[in-house]
Write an enzyme that holds these catalytic residues in place. Structure first.
Site, short mmCIF file in Angstrom:
data_model
loop_
_atom_site.label_atom_id
_atom_site.label_comp_id
_atom_site.label_asym_id
_atom_site.label_seq_id
_atom_site.Cartn_x
_atom_site.Cartn_y
_atom_site.Cartn_z
N LYS A 206 -3.70 3.44 2.07
CA LYS A 206 -3.23 2.26 1.40
C LYS A 206 -2.86 1.42 2.21
O LYS A 206 -2.16 1.70 3.23
CB LYS A 206 -2.40 2.69 0.26
CG LYS A 206 -2.06 1.43 -0.71
CD LYS A 206 -3.30 1.57 -1.72
CE LYS A 206 -2.76 1.77 -3.12
NZ LYS A 206 -3.84 2.11 -3.94
N1 GLU Z 1 -6.97 0.67 -5.41
C1 GLU Z 1 -7.80 1.84 -6.16
C2 GLU Z 1 -6.52 2.90 -6.73
O1 GLU Z 1 -5.54 2.64 -6.63
C3 GLU Z 1 -8.92 2.18 -5.78
C4 GLU Z 1 -9.02 2.76 -4.43
C5 GLU Z 1 -10.50 2.99 -3.88
O2 GLU Z 1 -11.56 2.85 -4.61
O3 GLU Z 1 -10.61 3.52 -2.70
O4 GLU Z 1 -7.17 3.81 -7.00
#
Ligand code: GLU
Length: 433
Positions: free
Chosen positions: A124
């Site tokens: 992240k």
């Molecule tokens: N940001 C999204 C989550 O928290 C998706 C992450 C992604 O698709 O890689 O699940």
């Protein structure tokens, strides 16, 4: 710039988190890991490795504002674990982004990928910035420079960003462009959540909300509750909240309350959630022109069957969890329930279906997108939704089995599924050197 195609959306956000209980995402993630580690026969060495991110990249991003002044922003990319596949997870542009928040959220991505049995790890990142204060051009310049700064540590087989709070398909298109221009070859698989015209997947935008609805439907079935007799309150009407609300409405549930940052609308007879614009369609439209707006905190305490917090983290706290009157909580946002609130809800017998299962439709369709990019062949929306349904049902079944066999909470059960898969992968690969 419009924002939010994934869980935890700021723009439909609420400001109800109890200031007295500001547990960081990292604290929560570590507590949850330690707790789950006690339930399952996992080598403590595995848990110890998973309590720490593999790497956290911090970069400075100079931006020339439209008035010619240069401002420097801070960006992060936390890469938690990649034992099962490339790092995977969103990028958020939000003033509240911190090093620790990125690490905590990257840990949740590792569990999420493992619960869904996707060949990805967890990451992240983001920039400490309020995108609402940037012009469209500034946003593009900031995104492009950030992409350049993290270029060496991302890649279709290394780390694959996606949208999160404050970022969207356009953000991903710019990152794909920077990466591709520098590589000298068009590389759609470096990001997911792109526009379909450059290799994005149909259904990706709706996927997190859709998976929340699928999981809510399945858990209602598990507790012998017919959707036609189920009332639902949804906090947040961004992509996750709105898509979950609309899908549940289509399946016959009665959505009686939804909210935006200014508060909630409530109608015990059921709202026409298709007629209310989402945050992306029209920001703060839920409460626009409404006289009797309910404070967001009150939405959490409504006497409904299912409560879906789909706005920001830490909204269910020790202070208000005792007042939650819903029979079930399905987490749409990432980390909406603090550890203390989890304990209160567990003691009161209110099942909480965790984010790492419920909103995992986002990363699941990201995986489909990545496959489509590798194969250079797009799937139809019907194919995407069919596959998503199958993946979600399989994951729900894996978690439900742990709930039934071990008598643990849904969150612990999801962690047990994830940890078992991660431990097996660690054992197979070993520790090098
Ligand atoms: N940001 C999204 C989550 O928290 C998706 C992450 C992604 O698709 O890689 O699940």
């Amino acid at each position: 710039m419009s924002s939010d195609s994934t869980p935890g959306e700021a723009s439909s956000a609420v400001s109800t988190a109890d200031a007295a209980e500001t547990e960081s995402a990292l604290d929560t993630a570590r507590r949850q890991l330690a707790r789950a580690g006690e339930h399952v026969e996992i080598d403590p060495n595995v848990v110890e490795r998973l309590a720490h991110p593999n790497a956290v990249h911090e970069v400075s991003i100079p931006l020339e504002r439209d008035d010619g002044i240069v401002e420097v922003f801070t960006g992060y990319r936390a890469q938690h674990d990649s034992v099962r596949g490339p790092y995977k997870g969103g990028l958020r542009f939000h003033p509240g982004v911190t090093h620790d928040e990125c690490v905590g959220l990257s840990m949740w991505m590792t569990w999420k990928s493992a619960v869904l049995d996707l060949p990805f790890g967890g990451a992240k990142g983001g920039i400490v910035v309020d995108p609402k204060e940037l012009s469209a051009d500034e946003n593009e310049r900031l995104t492009r420079r950030f992409a350049q700064e993290i270029r060496d540590v991302i890649g279709p087989n290394r780390d694959i960003p996606a949208p999160d709070m404050g970022t969207d398909a356009q953000t991903m298109a710019w990152i794909m462009d920077v990466y591709s221009m520098q590589q000298g070859e068009t590389t759609p698989g470096v990001v997911t959540g792109k526009p379909p015209v450059v290799g994005g997947s149909y259904g990706r935008e709706e996927a997190p909300g859709r998976s929340v609805a699928i999981v809510a439907r399945e858990v209602c079935k598990y507790y012998d509750r017919s959707l036609a007799e189920t009332t639902v309150a949804v906090q947040g009407f961004g992509s996750v909240g709105a898509n979950a609300a609309r899908q549940l409405d289509d399946w016959g549930a009665s959505v009686v309350a939804v909210s935006d940052v200014n508060g909630a609308v409530h109608d015990p007879a059921g709202l026409d959630v298709h007629a209310i614009p989402t945050h992306e369609e029209e920001p703060e439209a839920v409460t626009a022109g409404v006289d009797d707006v309910l404070p967001n905190e009150k939405l959490l305490k409504l006497d409904v069957d299912v409560l879906i917090p789909a706005a920001v983290g830490n909204v269910l706290t020790e202070a208000n969890a005792g007042d939650v009157r819903a029979d079930l909580v399905v987490e749409g946002a990432n980390g909406p329930t603090t550890s203390a609130a989890d304990t209160v809800l567990d003691d009161r017998g209110v099942p909480v279906i965790p984010d790492i299962l419920a909103n995992a439709g986002g990363v699941t369709v990201s995986y489909f997108e990545w496959l489509q990019d590798i194969n250079r062949r797009a799937w139809t929306l019907e194919e995407v939704n069919e596959e998503l349904e199958a993946e979600m049902l399989a994951a729900f079944e894996d978690v439900r089995t742990q709930v039934d066999e071990r008598g643990v909470t849904w969150r612990d059960a999801a962690y047990i599924v994830a940890l078992s898969r991660l431990a097996a992968a660690q054992e197979a690969r070993g520790l090098w050197p």
